[in-house]
Design an enzyme around this catalytic site. Structure first.
Site, PDB file in Angstrom:
ATOM      1  CD  GLU A 168     -92.879  11.418  34.406  1.00 29.33           C
ATOM      2  OE1 GLU A 168     -92.159  12.384  33.470  1.00 29.33           O
ATOM      3  OE2 GLU A 168     -92.527  10.224  34.144  1.00 29.33           O
ATOM      4  CD  GLU A 376     -96.338   8.308  32.377  1.00 27.05           C
ATOM      5  OE1 GLU A 376     -95.324   8.078  31.851  1.00 27.05           O
ATOM      6  OE2 GLU A 376     -97.344   9.328  32.970  1.00 27.05           O
TER       7      GLU A 376
HETATM    8  C1  BG6 Z   1     -93.527  10.288  31.111  1.00 31.61           C
HETATM    9  C2  BG6 Z   1     -94.592  11.235  31.119  1.00 31.61           C
HETATM   10  O1  BG6 Z   1     -92.380  11.309  31.254  1.00 31.61           O
HETATM   11  O2  BG6 Z   1     -92.998   9.590  30.173  1.00 31.61           O
HETATM   12  C3  BG6 Z   1     -95.515  11.488  29.836  1.00 31.61           C
HETATM   13  O3  BG6 Z   1     -95.488  11.558  32.097  1.00 31.61           O
HETATM   14  C4  BG6 Z   1     -94.596  10.813  28.682  1.00 31.61           C
HETATM   15  O4  BG6 Z   1     -96.291  12.111  29.631  1.00 31.61           O
HETATM   16  C5  BG6 Z   1     -94.113   9.474  28.854  1.00 31.61           C
HETATM   17  O5  BG6 Z   1     -95.256  10.683  27.357  1.00 31.61           O
HETATM   18  C6  BG6 Z   1     -92.834   9.022  27.734  1.00 31.61           C
HETATM   19  O6  BG6 Z   1     -92.109  10.027  27.561  1.00 31.61           O
HETATM   20  P1  BG6 Z   1     -91.717  10.382  26.279  1.00 31.61           P
HETATM   21  O7  BG6 Z   1     -90.616  11.356  26.004  1.00 31.61           O
HETATM   22  O8  BG6 Z   1     -91.333   9.175  25.254  1.00 31.61           O
HETATM   23  O9  BG6 Z   1     -93.174  10.745  25.355  1.00 31.61           O
END
Ligand code: BG6
Length: 476
Positions: A168, A376
């Protein structure tokens, strides 16, 4: 309704994590500090001052965590390597203590038949390089990143088949240089585009080195795609949504996939004096380094409308978990966000939109025609440990089920989907939202500031995902 295509044989059913968010052991076995070890200690930077000093102590409990993955039947596990564990000063001599930890982890995964998917960089740059030359703001980082990647390809190339270059880049640099939320926490669009150019070069150099050192492997970047929707059929809103696609998605994906910056965004940046400085040889390097696949992180879609020249700029986002606290964000003269009246939201105001994942996969496939690995996707919520000692996260099962159905629709639409890594395996530290925003299949018993006993407790979603994997997605 249409008969959906099944998940292909060999589909990688996985889960994901990142070093700073799970490992702890922040100075163990010769590790140097990362920018996050320093930044999270500055007052007011993170939710209630939470940090990753201990995190969920995966560094010391990885065997227990891998055993749980094996029990679940996980086929792939995406994790990141901490650069300052390997090079405490960012470069120079590799630290054997750090390499040995990841070797133990990789061997434990392979012993259980779990495919390691290694992210080279998930935001935790060595603080030494920040002090020395401002990390991503200097072109010097490109050589140092390549040196770091070569050390990992050489050590682990025979064991690890799937590699992610940068996680990201879009979100990290947006928060670092536009929203002042990640280090170095400034608001400066020229610095934003320059740092991004260096990251593109680093990504390309990593891919070029990989072709030499790991000829049979697969490598690609991971990008956070938020599909842009127009607020209405007013042509001005449609133009705004198109600009948002160009500035918030194509800007990165076009360079990764084709080596070229998108034309209309480039023209706007030149006009506004914000275009990055490009040196001789950069264009050739970017064009040469083709990824094998695109890693896509998907959480939500966004709606855009027209924004006046003196309109709203980059503001902030919701880190409190209080519904409705997200302000309007935009770029004056281009676009601004507005809520989607058709979609429910999480407690952090993220639109819950499984169709947005299908739209993402269709757009990415049409524009780039590369295989996609979902690196993810998941739901952050305030999970509670019930009196019966369990965690009943039916809302997460619901979220994941609908997003997996969207994957099946996209496969039916022609997307070459290699696998799906849910975020996340265990609960972990959310960079700015603390430990209270939980994503895992496995609950970890700790509070914001007190690590408690760090016990691992299987949530209801753990058993559900185990059955999904065992049935190759037939039992959603
Ligand atoms: C992504 C990242 O942006 O989303 C992760 O790669 C992150 O590291 C995940 O934890 C969820 O985002 P957040 O802000 O809810 O932790």
């Amino acid at each position: 309704h249409r008969q959906l295509a099944p998940f292909p044989e060999g589909f990688l059913w996985g889960a994901a994590s990142a070093a700073y968010q799970i490992e702890g052991g922040w100075n163990a076995d010769g590790k140097g500090p990362s920018v996050w070890d320093v930044f999270s200690k500055q007052p007011g930077r993170t939710y209630q001052g939470s940090n990753g000093d201990v995190a969920v102590d995966h560094y010391h409990r990885y065997q227990e965590d891998v055993a749980l993955m094996a029990e679940m039947g996980l086929m792939a596990y995406r994790f990141s390597i901490s650069w300052p564990r390997i090079f405490p000063q960012g470069r120079g001599e590799a630290n054997e203590g750090g390499l040995a930890f990841y070797e133990r982890l990789i061997d434990a995964l392979l012993a259980h038949g779990i495919e390691p998917v290694v992210t080279l960089y998930h935001w935790d740059a060595p603080q030494a390089l920040m002090d020395e030359y401002g990390a991503w703001e200097s072109r010097r980082i490109v050589d140092d990143f390549e040196h770091y990647c070569r050390a990992l390809f050489t050590r682990f190339g025979a064991k690890v088949r799937y590699w992610i270059t940068l996680n990201e880049q879009n979100i990290d640099t947006t928060r670092s240089f536009l929203l002042a939320k990640h280090p170095p926490a400034v608001r400066d669009r020229q610095r934003f585009y320059q740092a991004n150019h260096h990251a593109f070069l680093a990504n390309a150099r990593a891919i070029r080195a990989f072709r030499q050192l790991v000829p049979g492997g697969k490598i690609g970047p991971t990008f956070c795609y938020c599909p842009a929707y127009a607020a209405s059929s007013r042509p001005q809103d449609v133009v705004a949504a198109e600009s948002a696609e160009e500035f918030t998605n194509h800007w990165w994906l076009d360079v990764y996939a084709t080596g070229r910056y998108p034309a209309s965004a480039w023209a706007w940046l030149v006009e506004h004096g914000q275009a990055p400085r490009i040196e001789g040889g950069d264009a050739e390097l970017l064009a040469e380094a083709k990824p094998d696949f695109l890693g896509i992180n998907y959480y939500y879609s966004q709606v855009f409308e027209d924004n006046a020249l003196d309109g709203v700029g980059e503001t902030d986002f919701n880190t409190s978990g209080q519904k409705g606290s997200t302000p309007v964000n935009g770029v004056p003269g281009l676009y601004k966000t507005t809520a989607n009246p058709h979609l429910p939201t999480s407690n952090w105001d993220w639109a819950i939109d499984p169709d947005g994942l299908r739209i993402t996969l269709r757009r990415v496939t049409s524009r780039y025609n590369l295989p996609v690995l979902i690196t993810e996707n998941g739901l952050g919520e305030f999970d509670q440990l019930s009196d019966d000692g369990k965690v009943h996260d039916g809302y997460r099962i619901d979220y994941l089920r609908h997003h997996l159905l969207a994957c099946q629709q996209a496969i039916s639409d022609g997307t070459k989907l290699m696998g799906y890594c849910a975020w996340s395996f265990t609960d972990l530290l959310s960079w700015l939202n603390g430990y209270q925003k939980r994503y895992g299949f496995v609950y970890v018993n700790r509070t914001e500031t007190d690590p408690l006993d760090l016990a691992r407790i299987r949530k209801d979603s753990f058993y559900w995902y185990r059955d999904v994997i065992a049935s190759n997605g037939r039992k959603l």
